[in-house]
Design an enzyme around this catalytic site. Structure first.
Site, PDB file in Angstrom:
ATOM      1  N   GLN A  36       1.255  -1.209  -0.171  1.00  0.00           N
ATOM      2  CA  GLN A  36       0.152  -0.203   0.253  1.00  0.00           C
ATOM      3  C   GLN A  36       0.903   1.119   0.049  1.00  0.00           C
ATOM      4  O   GLN A  36       2.082   1.149   0.670  1.00  0.00           O
ATOM      5  CB  GLN A  36      -0.864   0.189   1.271  1.00  0.00           C
ATOM      6  N   GLU A  48      -8.310  -3.075 -17.405  1.00  0.00           N
ATOM      7  CA  GLU A  48      -9.279  -2.479 -16.541  1.00  0.00           C
ATOM      8  C   GLU A  48      -8.751  -2.208 -14.915  1.00  0.00           C
ATOM      9  O   GLU A  48      -9.162  -3.153 -14.111  1.00  0.00           O
ATOM     10  CB  GLU A  48     -10.548  -2.335 -16.362  1.00  0.00           C
ATOM     11  N   GLN A  94      -7.640  -3.178 -11.216  1.00  0.00           N
ATOM     12  CA  GLN A  94      -8.184  -3.049 -10.104  1.00  0.00           C
ATOM     13  C   GLN A  94      -7.490  -3.538  -9.001  1.00  0.00           C
ATOM     14  O   GLN A  94      -7.083  -4.809  -8.707  1.00  0.00           O
ATOM     15  CB  GLN A  94      -9.571  -2.906  -9.989  1.00  0.00           C
ATOM     16  N   GLU A  95      -8.087  -3.586  -7.675  1.00  0.00           N
ATOM     17  CA  GLU A  95      -7.424  -4.601  -6.344  1.00  0.00           C
ATOM     18  C   GLU A  95      -8.651  -5.048  -6.440  1.00  0.00           C
ATOM     19  O   GLU A  95      -9.239  -5.277  -5.187  1.00  0.00           O
ATOM     20  CB  GLU A  95      -6.350  -3.595  -5.256  1.00  0.00           C
ATOM     21  N   TRP A 122      -6.505  -2.949  10.176  1.00  0.00           N
ATOM     22  CA  TRP A 122      -5.047  -3.139   9.844  1.00  0.00           C
ATOM     23  C   TRP A 122      -4.442  -2.155  11.061  1.00  0.00           C
ATOM     24  O   TRP A 122      -3.251  -3.430  11.122  1.00  0.00           O
ATOM     25  CB  TRP A 122      -4.359  -1.974   8.990  1.00  0.00           C
TER      26      TRP A 122
END
Length: 267
Positions: A14, A33, A35-36, A53
């Site tokens: 990240q 396209e 994306q995550e 987190w």
């Protein structure tokens, strides 16, 4: 003679600069396209939330700065339907697929892939192959300055804005916290070490991109990725996104570097 079209997967941590790369690739209109796709938890249908987190952290001075958990809506898609969504959502009409995977998402990817029929094998590499359809070009984006990366992460956790510029009022309420930044540094280092160990174990030599190099040479690097996936390098666009860091981020970085040795915190 036309070259073989290949999918690609950006491997990162990240706040490493991976969004800058994938959005530039997306802008070409010929590079999928990206994306995550693998960040969404089946239990909530959402990406990890701020408090997730900081799971295991009991410092109230950190926890009080984090938004409460949102229960979300569980993802009930079948494994095959989930895979089809990933494949179709990441593909441009020319057949190129693009995506992004963070190390902390690899366990979830393997868990979901384990439920698919006709597996080609076990482990992360097989899971990637079975979900995407074949072996992708691996693109590794990393940020050598992990303190700046962690500060960027900590601000995003508080503002809940992961790309673009946050609302000025909410951004002004973000608070510096050395302990929180240290926690993130450890997490990011563990993730990056995970990628490097996996590359060595699998004998993978990815396209390797450091954030400072990416920022200064964006068009050339996008062109090199386009070439690797069988697309015209000349379609690489001029730089698009603006740098999110500002003077406040720089001040937090300087402050943390000054305090860390005295507090015994990682840098």
């Amino acid at each position: 003679m036309s070259r073989a079209v290949r999918p690609y997967l950006v491997l990162a941590t990240q706040r490493s600069g991976s969004t800058l790369l994938v959005e530039s690739l997306r802008a070409t209109g010929c590079a999928g396209e990206p994306q995550e796709f693998f960040q969404y938890l089946p239990s909530t249908g959402m990406a990890p939330q701020p408090r997730e987190w900081f799971a295991g952290v009991d410092d109230d001075t950190i926890l009080q700065l984090l938004d409460p958990l949102d229960p979300g809506t569980p993802d009930t898609a079948t494994p095959v339907a989930w895979r089809e969504h990933v494949r179709t959502s990441g593909r441009t009409p020319n057949g190129v697929w693009g995506g992004k995977l963070m190390w902390n998402q690899t366990a979830l990817l393997q868990q979901r892939a384990a439920q698919l029929p006709d597996r080609s094998g076990d482990g992360l590499r097989a899971a990637i192959r079975d979900v995407i359809g074949n072996e992708p070009v691996f693109v590794h984006v990393h940020r050598p300055d992990v303190v700046s990366q962690a500060v960027s992460f900590w601000r995003a956790v508080q503002t809940q804005v992961w790309r673009g510029h946050p609302d000025p009022k909410r951004d002004s309420q973000a608070v510096y916290h050395a302990g929180a930044i240290a926690h993130i540094i450890r997490n990011l280092r563990d993730q990056e070490n995970g990628w490097r160990a996996w590359f060595a174990e699998e004998g993978i030599d990815p396209i390797d991109i450091a954030y400072p190099v990416l920022w200064r040479n964006l068009t050339a690097i996008v062109a090199s990725v386009l070439d690797a996936i069988g697309q015209d390098p000349k379609l690489a666009p001029a730089p698009m996104l603006e740098r999110q860091a500002n003077q406040r981020s720089d001040e937090w970085v300087d402050r943390y570097r000054a305090e860390a040795p005295r507090l015994g915190l990682p840098t």
